[in-house]
Write an enzyme that holds these catalytic residues in place. Structure first.
Site, PDB file in Angstrom:
ATOM      1  N   TYR A 119       0.832  -1.199   0.000  1.00 19.37           N
ATOM      2  CA  TYR A 119       0.000   0.000   0.000  1.00 19.37           C
ATOM      3  C   TYR A 119       0.871   1.255   0.000  1.00 19.37           C
ATOM      4  O   TYR A 119       2.062   1.205   0.289  1.00 19.37           O
ATOM      5  CB  TYR A 119      -0.974   0.012   1.195  1.00 19.37           C
ATOM      6  CG  TYR A 119      -0.335   0.334   2.529  1.00 19.37           C
ATOM      7  CD1 TYR A 119      -0.286   1.652   3.001  1.00 19.37           C
ATOM      8  CD2 TYR A 119       0.218  -0.659   3.331  1.00 19.37           C
ATOM      9  CE1 TYR A 119       0.294   1.946   4.228  1.00 19.37           C
ATOM     10  CE2 TYR A 119       0.788  -0.378   4.555  1.00 19.37           C
ATOM     11  CZ  TYR A 119       0.824   0.934   5.004  1.00 19.37           C
ATOM     12  OH  TYR A 119       1.409   1.226   6.221  1.00 19.37           O
ATOM     13  N   CYS A 120       0.243   2.382  -0.337  1.00 20.33           N
ATOM     14  CA  CYS A 120       0.905   3.689  -0.300  1.00 20.33           C
ATOM     15  C   CYS A 120      -0.108   4.692   0.265  1.00 20.33           C
ATOM     16  O   CYS A 120      -0.898   4.336   1.127  1.00 20.33           O
ATOM     17  CB  CYS A 120       1.410   4.080  -1.687  1.00 20.33           C
ATOM     18  SG  CYS A 120       0.104   4.270  -2.923  1.00 20.33           S
ATOM     19  N   ARG A 121      -0.119   5.909  -0.226  1.00 20.91           N
ATOM     20  CA  ARG A 121      -1.085   6.894   0.251  1.00 20.91           C
ATOM     21  C   ARG A 121      -2.418   6.749  -0.484  1.00 20.91           C
ATOM     22  O   ARG A 121      -3.462   6.619   0.123  1.00 20.91           O
ATOM     23  CB  ARG A 121      -0.554   8.325   0.096  1.00 20.91           C
ATOM     24  CG  ARG A 121      -1.462   9.377   0.747  1.00 20.91           C
ATOM     25  CD  ARG A 121      -1.054  10.803   0.428  1.00 20.91           C
ATOM     26  NE  ARG A 121      -1.314  11.154  -0.960  1.00 20.91           N
ATOM     27  CZ  ARG A 121      -2.515  11.450  -1.473  1.00 20.91           C
ATOM     28  NH1 ARG A 121      -3.574  11.432  -0.704  1.00 20.91           N
ATOM     29  NH2 ARG A 121      -2.647  11.749  -2.739  1.00 20.91           N
TER      30      ARG A 121
END
Length: 134
Positions: A97-99
C-alpha cells in the site's frame, strides 16, 4: 498427370498449413500482481498466516503513521537488492500500500519484475480506518 500435379499441390498446401501452426510459439505465462481494495486486502490478511505488509511511501510519511506491522520501502528508490534484503521469501504473500494507490501499483509491478510471485496491491492508506502506528 494433371491429377498427380493437383494432388502434389494440395499436399504441399496441407503440409505448409500444418507446419505454420506448429511453428507458432507458445504463449509465456505472464506473472502479475493482484489488485484489491483496502477492505478486501484487510480481510485477506486476516485469514493469511504468513504475509508481509509493505508500505511504499517515503520514510517521512511512514513515520507520521502507518498500518501496524508494516515494513517500509520507498517506491521511487528501492532496488532489487533492497527488496531481497527485506523480503526474503519470493513466494510469500506481500500486501502493498501507499497513500492513494498509484505508488503501490508501481511497486507491486517492480516486485513482480524482481521475481516475487504473490503480490497483492491494496491501494492507499487514505482508505484505511483502523489503528495507526508511529
Amino acid at each position: 498427370m494433371k491429377k498427380a500435379i493437383l494432388f502434389s499441390l494440395i499436399s504441399i498446401l496441407f503440409l505448409t498449413s500444418c507446419k505454420a501452426k506448429e511453428a507458432k510459439p507458445k504463449e509465456a505465462k505472464v506473472n502479475t500482481f493482484k489488485s484489491v481494495s483496502m477492505e478486501e486486502g484487510l480481510k485477506l490478511m486476516a485469514s493469511d498466516k504468513d504475509f508481509i505488509l509493505l508500505d511504499v511511501r517515503t520514510p517521512e510519511e511512514f513515520a507520521a503513521g502507518h498500518i501496524p506491522g508494516a515494513l517500509q520501502l520507498t517506491n521511487e528508490t528501492f532496488t532489487k537488492q533492497d527488496a531481497e534484503k527485506l523480503l526474503k521469501n519470493k513466494s510469500q504473500s506481500i500486501y502493498v500500500y501507499c497513500r492513494s494507490g498509484r505508488r503501490s501499483k508501481e511497486s507491486s509491478q517492480k516486485l513482480i519484475d524482481f521475481g516475487y510471485t504473490n503480490v497483492i496491491e491494496i491501494g492507499g492508506i487514505i482508505s484505511y480506518n483502523g489503528p495507526m502506528e508511529k
